[in-house]
Scaffold this active site. Sequence first.
Site, short mmCIF file in Angstrom:
data_model
loop_
_atom_site.label_atom_id
_atom_site.label_comp_id
_atom_site.label_asym_id
_atom_site.label_seq_id
_atom_site.Cartn_x
_atom_site.Cartn_y
_atom_site.Cartn_z
N GLY A 167 0.83 -1.20 0.00
CA GLY A 167 0.00 0.00 0.00
C GLY A 167 0.86 1.25 0.00
O GLY A 167 1.94 1.31 -0.60
N SER A 168 0.41 2.26 0.73
CA SER A 168 1.05 3.58 0.67
C SER A 168 2.43 3.65 1.31
O SER A 168 3.14 4.64 1.15
CB SER A 168 0.13 4.62 1.31
OG SER A 168 -1.07 4.72 0.57
#
Length: 725
Positions: A443-444
């Site tokens: 993810g981020s």
Amino acid sequence: MERTQRYKRKGSGKKFPRAAAAGLAFAAAGIAVCAALFWIKRDSRETPEELLVRYVDLIGKQEYEKMYEMTDPENSGYKDQQAFIQRNSAIYEGIEIADIQVEILENDRKKDGETDTVAYRMSFDTAAGNLHFENEMRFSDTEEGYKILWHDGLIFPELTSEDKVRIESDPALRGKILDRYDRMLAGPGTASSVGLVPGKLEDRETAFRQLSELLDMDTETIQNCLDAAWVKEDSFVPIKTIPKVSELDLMALEPEEQVLAEKARQDALLAVPGVMISDVEVRSYPFGASAGHLTGYVGNVTAEDLEEHPGEGYNENSVIGRSGLEGLFEKELKGRDGCSIYIESGDGSKKSVLANLPVQNGQDIRLTIDAQLQDALYQQFREDPGCSAAMDPYSGEVLALVSTPSFDSNDFILGLSDARWNALNEDERKPLLNRFRQTWCPGSTFKPIIAAIGLKTGALDWQEDFGNVGLSWQKDASWGDYFVTTLHAYEPVTMENALIYSDNIYFAKAALKIGADALEQELDAMGFGEQMPFEIVMPPSQYSNTEQIESEIQLADSGYGQGQILVNPLHLAGLYTAFCNGGNAVKPWLVYENEAGGADADADRGNEAGAGAEIWLPQIFSAETAAQVLEGMKKVVNNPEGTGFAARREDVVLAGKTGTAEIKASVEDTDGTEIGWFAVFTAEKDAENPLLIVSMVENVKEIGGSGYVVNKDKNALEAYWGSGQ
């Protein structure tokens, strides 16, 4: 005429008749032929030397009956075949004889009447090492051929029929697994052995039923223990090993419920006539489940183990590492048992030592792990399916490797009941799965890597404003109904703000600007697709399920850590160290190779950042790039708008990045789960206890997303560092 004259009868002047003379001549010829055949037969017999070599070969094959057939029982030390077999088998198999070599000593054969003597040199391996000696074997010359005149001295020259051969073992102590401050993670401990004294049992059926209930084992198993051949009426027969109840634990102001329950169980056991409880030394894991996946556990050696590890010093009483560091460092931890083989005289005294192998205790393995941090992270995430990897971002020392939920290694030592084993295997949270040894969608938390690659390649500019396009975006109509979405609208849309607000759209655009070829090249340089250099094997991270990024949408998704990006948590932590070290990623490491290190090295480090570090990936981006991205990551934690602001501290400057990865079966899937991430680290080189933590939790969709992980890590840091207020 002369021949016939030789065979005149005594006192007769007459000649034999012609027919009689011919018969006598034929008989004489027959005798001569038989004599010749006899000597030919004698010459074709095994020589004493050949017999000796064949006899020694039979020792190695453990064919004792055939050995006995080669002896002359009437003139040997053992007339009884069974006694001969028992004597030889007990000694040769008892000392674990192997690799037998024999050499006939040239020109050293002697003949004394009907007896031949052959000198030889013999050597072989034993449980106590190699043993060699010179000896003589005597043979009687019989009508059946040469036979060995056997006596006990043929086993060992000094051995007599009254002597015994003894083997004495000195078990090696298994090495300990220690943390950086010498706190024991695995080592010797004490448990309680529950056993029965058969002669003191009053009502066997009732006792078995009570033991079955209290020990969670079936009565058949208990009966099998008592049926062992060695058991006598006054024997202590171990039934099961259980935890030892410490008096100190009981004396606490508020003893733990688990301790009180165990004390009550043991009191109930002792109330059963015939039951005794005694201390027994076992392998112990003081930190239990908090380090379960890291340390692993040992188990008793099986028949299969003995077959797989011949000649490595294992026996039926040995233990062997089954998982974790216990398995990884089995060779070092195991050590080598000591062994002595000696001759004991008839009076019980030690006559002579034949071979001696000194004991070599196992090595202690000293880790870079900080057990206090390991436990702090475990306590926060113990109920969550997830993992944490922590390291010193300047030295590369790995400080914690946690997988949750976990198992208590002590349970495997004491023996898991079927119910407990089934519960571990059937638990949907998979406590037996080691999550820090898997790869996950980051993810981020991947955005700082993309930012640094963009700056390095020149595809991105720190100050460039991408423009506010709202919360949903697609490149063009070719993407159909696929859109990249984000949670926050802000201005200006620069790299720093994109990191603070964790903007998916910005980093999707950034990946497209970088391009698939350049992104793949840079990720390859960061160790993607390769096994990272670390003592524990970690699976390689990847950027695609194939050899390349296949589509524009996949490329855009890769920019914010989705698509087909999968990263091992320790690999991600290693890459993050580049932001602390001017673009150089330091190599993570786990084991101190000598007695220097540990607490001493930690104290010596002082303010010299990077002491003891080895560069793993040099200059994966420039020092300037590292500094720029680091500033953005500081604001993720210290800016009130930052997604990691909840972890901010007053006493130390932290930097980091949150991440939430969506796990969907398809683009249309609206019921997928989410993986929550938080990577946080000390951003200044003069920090007193530099630290980098990467934590991941599965299934955070309904419990706060990455914010859930941020709060958990915040609590772990407070437990480790203090409140910092």
